[in-house]
Motif scaffolding. Sequence first.
Motif, short mmCIF file in Angstrom:
data_model
loop_
_atom_site.label_atom_id
_atom_site.label_comp_id
_atom_site.label_asym_id
_atom_site.label_seq_id
_atom_site.Cartn_x
_atom_site.Cartn_y
_atom_site.Cartn_z
N VAL A 159 23.31 29.78 68.58
CA VAL A 159 23.85 29.62 67.22
C VAL A 159 24.17 28.16 66.92
O VAL A 159 23.96 27.68 65.80
CB VAL A 159 25.10 30.51 67.02
N ALA A 160 24.66 27.43 67.92
CA ALA A 160 25.00 26.02 67.71
C ALA A 160 23.79 25.21 67.29
O ALA A 160 23.91 24.24 66.53
CB ALA A 160 25.61 25.43 68.98
N HIS A 161 22.60 25.59 67.75
CA HIS A 161 21.39 24.87 67.38
C HIS A 161 21.05 25.09 65.91
O HIS A 161 20.60 24.17 65.21
CB HIS A 161 20.22 25.33 68.26
N VAL A 162 21.27 26.32 65.43
CA VAL A 162 21.02 26.60 64.01
C VAL A 162 22.04 25.87 63.15
O VAL A 162 21.72 25.35 62.08
CB VAL A 162 21.04 28.12 63.73
N GLU A 163 23.27 25.80 63.63
CA GLU A 163 24.31 25.09 62.89
C GLU A 163 23.98 23.60 62.80
O GLU A 163 24.19 22.97 61.75
CB GLU A 163 25.68 25.30 63.55
N LEU A 164 23.45 23.03 63.88
CA LEU A 164 23.01 21.63 63.83
C LEU A 164 21.93 21.47 62.76
O LEU A 164 21.95 20.51 61.98
CB LEU A 164 22.47 21.19 65.19
N THR A 165 20.99 22.42 62.72
CA THR A 165 19.92 22.36 61.73
C THR A 165 20.48 22.40 60.31
O THR A 165 20.02 21.67 59.42
CB THR A 165 18.93 23.52 61.95
N ARG A 166 21.48 23.22 60.11
CA ARG A 166 22.11 23.30 58.78
C ARG A 166 22.76 21.96 58.41
O ARG A 166 22.64 21.49 57.28
CB ARG A 166 23.16 24.42 58.76
N GLU A 167 23.43 21.34 59.38
CA GLU A 167 24.08 20.05 59.13
C GLU A 167 23.05 18.96 58.83
O GLU A 167 23.24 18.13 57.93
CB GLU A 167 24.93 19.64 60.34
N VAL A 168 21.95 18.99 59.57
CA VAL A 168 20.88 18.00 59.35
C VAL A 168 20.28 18.18 57.95
O VAL A 168 20.07 17.21 57.22
CB VAL A 168 19.80 18.13 60.44
N GLN A 254 19.74 30.35 58.09
CA GLN A 254 20.81 31.19 58.62
C GLN A 254 20.42 31.69 60.01
O GLN A 254 19.24 31.96 60.28
CB GLN A 254 21.02 32.42 57.71
N ALA A 255 21.40 31.81 60.88
CA ALA A 255 21.16 32.42 62.20
C ALA A 255 21.05 33.93 62.02
O ALA A 255 21.92 34.56 61.43
CB ALA A 255 22.29 32.08 63.16
N LEU A 256 19.97 34.50 62.51
CA LEU A 256 19.76 35.94 62.45
C LEU A 256 20.07 36.47 63.85
O LEU A 256 19.22 36.46 64.74
CB LEU A 256 18.32 36.24 62.05
N LEU A 257 21.32 36.87 64.05
CA LEU A 257 21.77 37.23 65.40
C LEU A 257 21.02 38.44 65.94
O LEU A 257 20.91 39.47 65.28
CB LEU A 257 23.27 37.52 65.39
N THR A 258 20.51 38.28 67.14
CA THR A 258 19.83 39.38 67.81
C THR A 258 20.67 39.83 69.00
O THR A 258 21.26 38.99 69.69
CB THR A 258 18.44 38.95 68.31
N PRO A 259 20.76 41.12 69.23
CA PRO A 259 21.57 41.59 70.37
C PRO A 259 20.99 41.10 71.68
O PRO A 259 19.77 40.94 71.82
CB PRO A 259 21.48 43.13 70.26
N ALA A 260 21.85 40.84 72.63
CA ALA A 260 21.41 40.39 73.96
C ALA A 260 20.54 41.48 74.58
O ALA A 260 20.78 42.67 74.39
CB ALA A 260 22.61 40.10 74.84
N SER A 261 19.54 41.05 75.34
CA SER A 261 18.66 42.02 75.99
C SER A 261 19.46 42.88 76.96
O SER A 261 20.23 42.39 77.77
CB SER A 261 17.55 41.30 76.75
#
Length: 405
Positions: A159-168, A254-261
């Motif tokens: 999720v932190a990677h998507v948040e960085l993308t949003r900030e960029v 937006q982060a599309l959260l997927t359940p952990a395997s």
Amino acid sequence: MNSLSSQNQRVLSGMRPTGRLHLGHYHGVLKNWLKLQHEYECFFFIADWHALTTEYDNTGPIVENAMDMVIDWLAAGINPGSARLFIQSQVPEHAELHVLLSMMTPLGWLERVPTYKDQQEKLKEKDLSTYGFLGYPLLQSADILIYRATQVPVGEDQVAHVELTREVARRFNHLYGREPDFADRAEQAARKMGKKNARLYHDLRKRYQEQGDHEALATAQALLENQQNITLGDRERLFGYLEGAGKIILPEPQALLTPASKMPGLDGQKMSKSYGNTIGLREDPKEVEKKLRTMPTDPARVRRTDPGDPEKCPVWELHKVYSGEETRQWVQEGCTTAGIGCLDCKQPVIDAVSSELAPIRERAKEFIDNPSLVRKILAEGREQARDEAKLTLEEVRRSMGLDYR
């Protein structure tokens, strides 16, 4: 903010080329992709440049691994008619956008990405003191933003990677989203919606900007999403004009959260090649059965007559994935009373896994026997991806004043 209509929302997701995939990949990623490809416009890519961030000194297997992985995608049911499949390094626009974004991205933003220090700790045997490793989250941002993707399927750890993308994206739009004649062009775009819709848009914009009416903002956003007679560029202008900002050149995903395997390995740990506890999607059926039959069980069950506890048995974790309520009750009762043996317990799992893998293995044969078909699918996906990437870069260059035409 999501600025594309619900019919045109885009998903971007990729995998590093690690070779043939196993059941952990299937249950953790591919089954989700199978669902998404029918709900969104999907771009799925082989992240071969990302592989270089930790394997720059071992590039030999990358091409073969990439082809093996694509075969598994296709065999699992990923449809090139529904999703664009391509190799990252064959779409050079990713690299150009990465360079342009790197010029305006603060160094501290990259250093604070959680995985930066985590990976350095976990991979101490590798020299990761490279720009490529520090900058790989920004390359991920470029991967997403080059297609103006609105949704990125990720687990909690990404999720932190998507948040960085949003900030960029936000910083880019702030720096370069102000066209000299932005307001005039936004007003022209509003008129293209027709008198009634333009009047409603202006009323809602006024209510939001003067009164902070967020309901009016949401209504205006929905109005824009449903407009069929304006261009994407005009729609982005009107979204920016609505919020009192400039044109939105790079929409924030937006982060599309997927359940952990939930797919455990043969030893009860997470299924992973590094643990040597995997079942491959194309593995020989006899080998799959042998692996499942020899799985460890509850150590308390030394003899057939010893009762056990399913919660202490790795096979029980597989029942949670593959068995229905009736079978799980049978296992619970049979194990705790020693009414069934461990091989009896394993048989429903063996049957279920074999049934799941048989069609995948069969479909894979078509692509293994016809590698030119795989290359053709990737070439078509590359051209489709490049068409979209070029459009974004034209807009990016123009907004940055790098349009030399």
